[in-house]
Design a protein around this motif. Structure first.
Motif, PDB file in Angstrom:
ATOM      1  N   LEU A   5       0.813  -1.217   0.000  1.00 56.35           N
ATOM      2  CA  LEU A   5       0.000   0.000   0.000  1.00 56.35           C
ATOM      3  C   LEU A   5       0.844   1.264   0.000  1.00 56.35           C
ATOM      4  CD1 LEU A   5      -2.756  -0.957   2.608  1.00 56.35           C
ATOM      5  CD2 LEU A   5      -2.900  -1.059   0.108  1.00 56.35           C
ATOM      6  N   ALA A   6       1.979   1.217   0.687  1.00 54.56           N
ATOM      7  CA  ALA A   6       2.812   2.414   0.793  1.00 54.56           C
ATOM      8  C   ALA A   6       4.237   2.004   1.127  1.00 54.56           C
ATOM      9  CB  ALA A   6       2.272   3.358   1.863  1.00 54.56           C
ATOM     10  N   ARG A   7       5.180   2.841   0.711  1.00 55.84           N
ATOM     11  CA  ARG A   7       6.590   2.602   1.002  1.00 55.84           C
ATOM     12  C   ARG A   7       7.206   3.889   1.542  1.00 55.84           C
ATOM     13  NH1 ARG A   7      10.065  -1.182  -0.792  1.00 55.84           N
ATOM     14  NH2 ARG A   7       8.607  -1.880  -2.413  1.00 55.84           N
ATOM     15  N   GLY A   8       7.856   3.793   2.701  1.00 51.98           N
ATOM     16  CA  GLY A   8       8.536   4.940   3.281  1.00 51.98           C
ATOM     17  C   GLY A   8      10.034   4.777   3.202  1.00 51.98           C
ATOM     18  N   ARG A   9      10.753   5.607   3.954  1.00 52.78           N
ATOM     19  CA  ARG A   9      12.213   5.560   3.900  1.00 52.78           C
ATOM     20  C   ARG A   9      12.775   4.344   4.614  1.00 52.78           C
ATOM     21  NH1 ARG A   9      14.888  11.596   4.001  1.00 52.78           N
ATOM     22  NH2 ARG A   9      13.405  12.599   2.595  1.00 52.78           N
ATOM     23  N   ASP A  10      12.050   3.799   5.590  1.00 52.76           N
ATOM     24  CA  ASP A  10      12.581   2.644   6.320  1.00 52.76           C
ATOM     25  C   ASP A  10      11.527   1.589   6.625  1.00 52.76           C
ATOM     26  OD1 ASP A  10      11.111   3.965   8.213  1.00 52.76           O
ATOM     27  OD2 ASP A  10      12.688   4.033   9.727  1.00 52.76           O
ATOM     28  N   ALA A  11      10.367   1.663   5.958  1.00 49.80           N
ATOM     29  CA  ALA A  11       9.305   0.692   6.219  1.00 49.80           C
ATOM     30  C   ALA A  11       8.346   0.639   5.035  1.00 49.80           C
ATOM     31  CB  ALA A  11       8.542   1.052   7.489  1.00 49.80           C
ATOM     32  N   GLN A  12       7.610  -0.479   4.970  1.00 51.37           N
ATOM     33  CA  GLN A  12       6.575  -0.650   3.962  1.00 51.37           C
ATOM     34  C   GLN A  12       5.271  -1.016   4.668  1.00 51.37           C
ATOM     35  OE1 GLN A  12       9.571  -2.753   3.607  1.00 51.37           O
ATOM     36  NE2 GLN A  12      10.410  -0.836   2.833  1.00 51.37           N
ATOM     37  N   VAL A  13       4.161  -0.683   4.027  1.00 51.39           N
ATOM     38  CA  VAL A  13       2.848  -1.007   4.578  1.00 51.39           C
ATOM     39  C   VAL A  13       2.134  -1.938   3.603  1.00 51.39           C
ATOM     40  CG1 VAL A  13       0.617  -0.116   5.345  1.00 51.39           C
ATOM     41  CG2 VAL A  13       2.708   1.194   5.792  1.00 51.39           C
ATOM     42  N   TYR A  14       1.697  -3.105   4.121  1.00 52.96           N
ATOM     43  CA  TYR A  14       1.026  -4.108   3.306  1.00 52.96           C
ATOM     44  C   TYR A  14      -0.398  -4.325   3.815  1.00 52.96           C
ATOM     45  CZ  TYR A  14       5.779  -5.393   1.848  1.00 52.96           C
ATOM     46  OH  TYR A  14       7.068  -5.373   1.363  1.00 52.96           O
ATOM     47  N   ALA A  15      -1.308  -4.578   2.885  1.00 52.13           N
ATOM     48  CA  ALA A  15      -2.684  -4.899   3.264  1.00 52.13           C
ATOM     49  C   ALA A  15      -2.758  -6.347   3.728  1.00 52.13           C
ATOM     50  CB  ALA A  15      -3.613  -4.682   2.079  1.00 52.13           C
ATOM     51  N   LEU A  16      -3.342  -6.569   4.897  1.00 55.18           N
ATOM     52  CA  LEU A  16      -3.613  -7.926   5.369  1.00 55.18           C
ATOM     53  C   LEU A  16      -5.031  -8.337   4.999  1.00 55.18           C
ATOM     54  CD1 LEU A  16      -1.939  -7.866   8.900  1.00 55.18           C
ATOM     55  CD2 LEU A  16      -1.038  -8.848   6.782  1.00 55.18           C
ATOM     56  N   MET A  59       4.401  -4.163  12.920  1.00 53.11           N
ATOM     57  CA  MET A  59       3.197  -4.128  13.743  1.00 53.11           C
ATOM     58  C   MET A  59       1.967  -4.213  12.854  1.00 53.11           C
ATOM     59  SD  MET A  59       3.133  -0.095  14.928  1.00 53.11           S
ATOM     60  CE  MET A  59       4.639  -0.229  15.873  1.00 53.11           C
ATOM     61  N   VAL A  60       0.934  -4.846  13.383  1.00 52.79           N
ATOM     62  CA  VAL A  60      -0.351  -4.941  12.699  1.00 52.79           C
ATOM     63  C   VAL A  60      -1.245  -3.826  13.235  1.00 52.79           C
ATOM     64  CG1 VAL A  60      -2.389  -6.357  12.276  1.00 52.79           C
ATOM     65  CG2 VAL A  60      -0.113  -7.420  12.346  1.00 52.79           C
ATOM     66  N   LEU A  61      -1.773  -3.023  12.322  1.00 50.96           N
ATOM     67  CA  LEU A  61      -2.522  -1.826  12.680  1.00 50.96           C
ATOM     68  C   LEU A  61      -3.879  -1.803  11.998  1.00 50.96           C
ATOM     69  CD1 LEU A  61       0.367   0.689  11.883  1.00 50.96           C
ATOM     70  CD2 LEU A  61      -0.267  -0.097  14.164  1.00 50.96           C
ATOM     71  N   ASP A  62      -4.759  -0.942  12.510  1.00 49.88           N
ATOM     72  CA  ASP A  62      -5.988  -0.635  11.784  1.00 49.88           C
ATOM     73  C   ASP A  62      -5.633  -0.120  10.394  1.00 49.88           C
ATOM     74  OD1 ASP A  62      -7.735  -1.250  13.813  1.00 49.88           O
ATOM     75  OD2 ASP A  62      -8.048   0.822  14.456  1.00 49.88           O
ATOM     76  N   ARG A  63      -6.417  -0.523   9.419  1.00 52.99           N
ATOM     77  CA  ARG A  63      -6.244   0.013   8.069  1.00 52.99           C
ATOM     78  C   ARG A  63      -7.013   1.323   7.947  1.00 52.99           C
ATOM     79  NH1 ARG A  63      -6.773  -3.262   2.342  1.00 52.99           N
ATOM     80  NH2 ARG A  63      -6.792  -1.425   0.955  1.00 52.99           N
ATOM     81  N   VAL A  64      -6.358   2.349   7.427  1.00 55.92           N
ATOM     82  CA  VAL A  64      -6.991   3.646   7.201  1.00 55.92           C
ATOM     83  C   VAL A  64      -6.859   3.950   5.715  1.00 55.92           C
ATOM     84  CG1 VAL A  64      -7.046   6.092   7.785  1.00 55.92           C
ATOM     85  CG2 VAL A  64      -6.331   4.412   9.508  1.00 55.92           C
ATOM     86  N   ASP A  65      -7.968   3.947   5.005  1.00 61.43           N
ATOM     87  CA  ASP A  65      -7.950   4.199   3.565  1.00 61.43           C
ATOM     88  C   ASP A  65      -8.160   5.678   3.280  1.00 61.43           C
ATOM     89  OD1 ASP A  65      -7.550   1.549   2.588  1.00 61.43           O
ATOM     90  OD2 ASP A  65      -9.626   1.084   3.124  1.00 61.43           O
TER      91      ASP A  65
END
Length: 217
Positions: A5-16, A59-65
């Motif tokens: 879903l998104a890529r930052g400078r030191d992390a990525q965010v994936y949809a579960l 970490m597993v987080l709430d998804r915010v679209d």
């Protein structure tokens, strides 16, 4: 394979799934401080994703679209002042919260909860504007947070994010109307010390930080 879903400078965010995401870092790290800050912020009523699970590297987080505030600004430049006011309000709300005792910082005396990276790229415009990426969370003077935003919007190559520098300048001037600039300027030296040792800052950005702190006006 999980959807990126998104890529930052030191992390990525994936949809579960439709309700949760995995924020995965490039290397293992101690996430206790970040989780403590997020839980403190949520308990105070701030719009922050809930943390469901913590691993050694994520970490597993709430998804915010929704778009980030930067993306919304690029899509409709006429919203600059509106978004600046929203971001300023979020800063004031965060700064009014007392930080957990386990948080610490080198930016000065104070007990306010600090995000220390609260800029338009870390606000998702979902059902409500939501603050993400609490990696740098700390405790200290409330003026430190808007000072960080001021510094970052001056030194980061925002054109790489699809936002014209002139538009960022309009946004920043509107944002700063909600704060005492002299008070923020008093925080810049301490903020700069932290950013200059941040491995995510490029050599060009470090040089811009030094020049900005020497003459922020």
């Amino acid at each position: 394979m999980m959807e990126l879903l998104a890529r930052g400078r030191d992390a990525q965010v994936y949809a579960l799934d439709s309700h949760r995401v995995l924020r995965q870092f490039d290397a293992p790290r101690d996430l206790r401080r970040e989780v403590a800050a997020m839980e403190c912020a949520r308990a105070a009523g701030l719009p922050v994703p809930a943390v469901h699970e913590v691993t050694v590297d994520g970490m597993v987080l709430d998804r915010v679209d929704g778009p980030t505030m930067f993306e919304a600004l690029a899509a409709d430049p006429s919203t600059a002042r509106q978004h600046a006011a929203t971001l300023a309000e979020l800063h004031h709300r965060v700064g009014a919260v007392a930080a957990p005792a386990e948080l610490f910082t080198d930016v000065g005396e104070g007990d306010a909860l600090l995000h220390l990276d609260l800029h338009p790229g870390n606000v998702i415009l979902g059902s409500v504007p939501t603050i993400i990426d609490w990696t740098n969370a700390a405790r200290g003077p409330a003026d430190a947070d808007p000072a960080v935003c001021w510094l970052l919007l001056r030194v980061v190559a925002v054109d790489d994010l699809g936002v014209r520098p002139a538009l960022v300048e309009t946004f920043l001037e509107a944002f700063l109307e909600s704060f005492d600039r002299d008070a923020l300027a008093g925080q810049l030296a301490a903020i700069a010390r932290l950013r200059l040792v941040d491995p995510n800052m490029s050599p060009v950005e470090r040089d811009r930080i030094r020049r900005f702190v020497a003459d922020p006006w």
